[in-house]
Every structure is written in structure tokens, then in C-alpha cells.
Design a protein around this motif. Sequence first.
Motif, PDB file in Angstrom:
ATOM      1  N   GLU A  76       1.122  -1.257  -0.235  1.00  0.00           N
ATOM      2  CA  GLU A  76      -0.364   0.144  -0.097  1.00  0.00           C
ATOM      3  C   GLU A  76       1.091   1.683   0.390  1.00  0.00           C
ATOM      4  OE1 GLU A  76      -3.006   0.169   3.770  1.00  0.00           O
ATOM      5  OE2 GLU A  76      -3.552  -1.976   2.774  1.00  0.00           O
ATOM      6  N   GLU A  77       0.591   2.266  -0.737  1.00  0.00           N
ATOM      7  CA  GLU A  77       1.540   3.190  -0.742  1.00  0.00           C
ATOM      8  C   GLU A  77       0.328   4.652   0.436  1.00  0.00           C
ATOM      9  OE1 GLU A  77       1.576   5.316  -4.364  1.00  0.00           O
ATOM     10  OE2 GLU A  77       3.271   3.743  -4.927  1.00  0.00           O
ATOM     11  N   LYS A  78       0.710   4.873   0.875  1.00  0.00           N
ATOM     12  CA  LYS A  78       0.414   5.902   2.100  1.00  0.00           C
ATOM     13  C   LYS A  78       0.746   7.147   2.169  1.00  0.00           C
ATOM     14  CE  LYS A  78      -0.503   2.663   5.724  1.00  0.00           C
ATOM     15  NZ  LYS A  78      -0.087   2.067   6.867  1.00  0.00           N
TER      16      LYS A  78
ATOM     17  N   GLU B  84       5.854   2.959   0.033  1.00  0.00           N
ATOM     18  CA  GLU B  84       5.188   1.952   0.029  1.00  0.00           C
ATOM     19  C   GLU B  84       5.314   1.989   1.479  1.00  0.00           C
ATOM     20  OE1 GLU B  84       5.112  -0.871  -3.309  1.00  0.00           O
ATOM     21  OE2 GLU B  84       6.703  -0.972  -2.966  1.00  0.00           O
ATOM     22  N   TYR B  85       4.192   0.649   1.771  1.00  0.00           N
ATOM     23  CA  TYR B  85       4.514  -0.290   3.282  1.00  0.00           C
ATOM     24  C   TYR B  85       4.276  -1.332   2.527  1.00  0.00           C
ATOM     25  CZ  TYR B  85       4.895   4.171   5.212  1.00  0.00           C
ATOM     26  OH  TYR B  85       5.404   5.199   6.742  1.00  0.00           O
TER      27      TYR B  85
ATOM     28  N   SER C  83       3.257  -3.043   9.856  1.00  0.00           N
ATOM     29  CA  SER C  83       3.062  -2.299   8.677  1.00  0.00           C
ATOM     30  C   SER C  83       5.036  -1.940   8.532  1.00  0.00           C
ATOM     31  CB  SER C  83       1.985  -1.169   9.007  1.00  0.00           C
ATOM     32  OG  SER C  83       2.381  -0.572   7.941  1.00  0.00           O
ATOM     33  N   GLU C  84       5.705  -2.608   7.139  1.00  0.00           N
ATOM     34  CA  GLU C  84       7.015  -1.793   6.684  1.00  0.00           C
ATOM     35  C   GLU C  84       7.167  -0.744   6.109  1.00  0.00           C
ATOM     36  OE1 GLU C  84       8.943  -5.664   7.431  1.00  0.00           O
ATOM     37  OE2 GLU C  84       8.397  -6.006   9.541  1.00  0.00           O
ATOM     38  N   PRO C  85       7.579  -0.103   6.195  1.00  0.00           N
ATOM     39  CA  PRO C  85       8.178   0.626   4.916  1.00  0.00           C
ATOM     40  C   PRO C  85       9.277   0.156   4.132  1.00  0.00           C
ATOM     41  CG  PRO C  85       9.232   1.591   6.511  1.00  0.00           C
ATOM     42  CD  PRO C  85       8.780   0.602   7.015  1.00  0.00           C
TER      43      PRO C  85
END
Length: 107
Positions: A58-60, A77-78, A91-93
Motif C-alpha cells: 500500500e502507498e500512504k 510504500e508499505y 506495517s513496514e516501509p
Amino acid sequence: MKLKTFISVCFLLVTLGFAAYLDSPYSFINKEYAYSTDEPVMAQPVEVQPSSDVPVLEEKLEKIEKVDDYIVETYQEYEVYKDKDGNVIKSEPTGKIDTLQYWNDQQ
């Protein structure tokens, strides 16, 4: 001269017709395959549960900046790990950063 072009045109038409026949589902090359257009295809949807071991990317949105006459948005991006109920466990970058720059027309 006319006979030569007539023969050439006939040969071309015969070659194109033979190539079209070979490409059709009724040719001897495709006789092992069954084609039927009058019966509908019956396919059942398969419900597959996603594995909880595989992360979803996922992009935050990280930050929004105004640079000169532009607005610059930065996305990180995570890798998001979820449990069976859909709750976020971890949740990891990933280190991948995308920027989006567009003109600020509300000045």
C-alpha cells in the motif's frame, strides 16, 4: 504481361484462402479442439482467502509541500500484514518513495 499478372493475382488469392482455412477452427490442424458456440460456458467462481503470511503493498501519503507554483505530494510504500479478520498486524516501509507534482492553480 496481362497473363502473368492474372496468374500472380490468382496465386495470391489461393494462398490467402488457404491461410484463412488453416487459421479457421474447421481446418485439419484444429480438428482435435472442440468449438461450440451454442452452449453457454458454466463456470463457478472460486472463493480464495488471501494468506495472512503474504503482505499487501500500500502507498500512504507522507507529506504535501508547496514548491514554487507546484504542489508536491510524497508517498511511501508499505508492506501491510493483516490477520484473518482484516486487522493490520504489522506495517513496514519498503523504502520505495513516489512523488506527485502538479500545478497549483488556486493562487
